[in-house]
Design a protein around this motif. Sequence first.
Motif, PDB file in Angstrom:
ATOM      1  N   ALA A  77     -41.598 -43.167  21.688  1.00 14.74           N
ATOM      2  CA  ALA A  77     -40.638 -44.244  21.481  1.00 14.74           C
ATOM      3  C   ALA A  77     -41.396 -45.544  21.233  1.00 14.74           C
ATOM      4  CB  ALA A  77     -39.759 -44.379  22.718  1.00 14.74           C
TER       5      ALA A  77
ATOM      6  N   ASN B 258     -35.340 -47.676  27.511  1.00 20.49           N
ATOM      7  CA  ASN B 258     -35.396 -46.788  26.353  1.00 20.49           C
ATOM      8  C   ASN B 258     -36.047 -45.438  26.610  1.00 20.49           C
ATOM      9  OD1 ASN B 258     -37.938 -48.109  26.607  1.00 20.49           O
ATOM     10  ND2 ASN B 258     -38.429 -47.601  24.484  1.00 20.49           N
TER      11      ASN B 258
ATOM     12  N   ARG C 141     -32.674 -46.927  23.174  1.00 23.19           N
ATOM     13  CA  ARG C 141     -33.273 -45.893  22.315  1.00 23.19           C
ATOM     14  C   ARG C 141     -32.296 -45.420  21.245  1.00 23.19           C
ATOM     15  NH1 ARG C 141     -37.404 -42.080  23.646  1.00 23.19           N
ATOM     16  NH2 ARG C 141     -38.033 -40.996  21.722  1.00 23.19           N
TER      17      ARG C 141
END
Length: 366
Positions: A25, A35, A335
Motif C-alpha cells: 500500500a 489504510n 485504502r
Amino acid sequence: MNEQLENLNRLPLRDDLRGLTPYGAPQLDVPILLNVNENTHGLPEHVRRAIMAEIESVVGGLNRYPDREFTRLRQSLATYLGHGLTADNIWAGNGSNEVLQQILQAFGGPGRTVMSFPPTYSMYPLLASGTGTTYVTGTRAADFSLSADSAAEQIRAQAPNLVFLCTPNNPTGTGMELDVIEAAYEAGEASNAVVVVDEAYAEFSHADNPSALQLLPGRERLIVSRTMSKAFALAGARIGYFAAAPQVSDALRLVRLPYHLSAITQATAVAALTHADSLLSNVEDIKSQRDRIVAELTGLGLKPAPSDSNFVLFGGLENPRAVWEGLLEAGVLVRDVGIDGHLRVTAGTEAETTAFLDRLRELLTA
C-alpha cells in the motif's frame, strides 16, 4: 518504459515475474493512517517494559543461534489458543505471510494449484507465483459471502492441491460460517487438498463467528493461520503462526530456512503473550469503533459490508478516487482496494475515527 524497468528487464528474471509490480500500500507521511489494518492503539507502557526486559534477557546470547524449534514460543501460543492444543500443534514464522509461503513451498509448487475466492487477500496470488504454484480462483456472491454448497461445488470442480479461506475476509471484512470450512475440507478430500483458514483478524470477530480452531481434531489437512500483527499490535515485529496436526509442522521443517525466527522475535512474542489479556482489551475498543463506522456510514447512505475485522469496506461511492484524495488532503489515509465504487478504512482510535467520519461527511455533502 522507465529507466528502472529497463534496468530490471536486462536481468535474467523469470518470465512469470516480468511486468509484475511489488505488493504494498502507499506509504505516506500523514497524521492518521487507516489504510493497512494496523492496530492503531499501540502497546501499553507495561507491555513495552515487559518486552524490553525479555529482550534484555536474550541479548547476551546473540552471538549464538536462537532456539531453532522456538519451543517457549510454541508453548506460549498453544496456551493462548486453547482448544486442547499443545506445542506440537504450533508453527510460527516472520509474519503470517512467511507461514503461508512455507505452506506453499511444502504442499504447492510446479504442477500444483492453490485456490481461493476473490475478492480476498491480494498476497495469495503473489505467494503462489513466488513458489511456482498455479493460482486458481473461485467466486463469491454479490454481497461477498460464500456458502458451503458453493464452496464445495467449486472445489470439486477445480480439484486444487491447496485451498485458502480467509475469515474474516480481507478486504471485505466478512466472516465465514464453520459449515463452509467443513464443506471445503470434505470437498478437497478427492484431491487430498490442504485447507488453510487464514484467521489474521479472528480476535476482532463477533461472538457468533467462532474460530476454525475447533474443527482441527481429526482433520490432518486443515491449518488455521493467525498473526500477532493485528490484535497484539505487533505489526513491526513480524510474528505469524498456525495451528494444525503435528505432521504439518514436520512438513514445514523440510523447507524452512535455518534458525528462521530470531531470538529477539521469539522474546518479543513470548513477552506479549504473557500480557494477552491486557492487549486484547484494546481489541474491544477497536471493535466498538468499527461498529460505529458501520452505523454512521449506513446513516450517510453508503453501503458498508458487515465486518468481523478491524476494518470496514464500504461502497456506494460515485467517485472513490476523489473521496480518497479528499480524505488524504485532510491527513486521513484510507485504502483503495480496487473494488469498483468502494474504499476500505481501518477502525482507529475514537479521535481518528471521528476525523475520518467528519471529513467523509464533508466530502459527501459538498
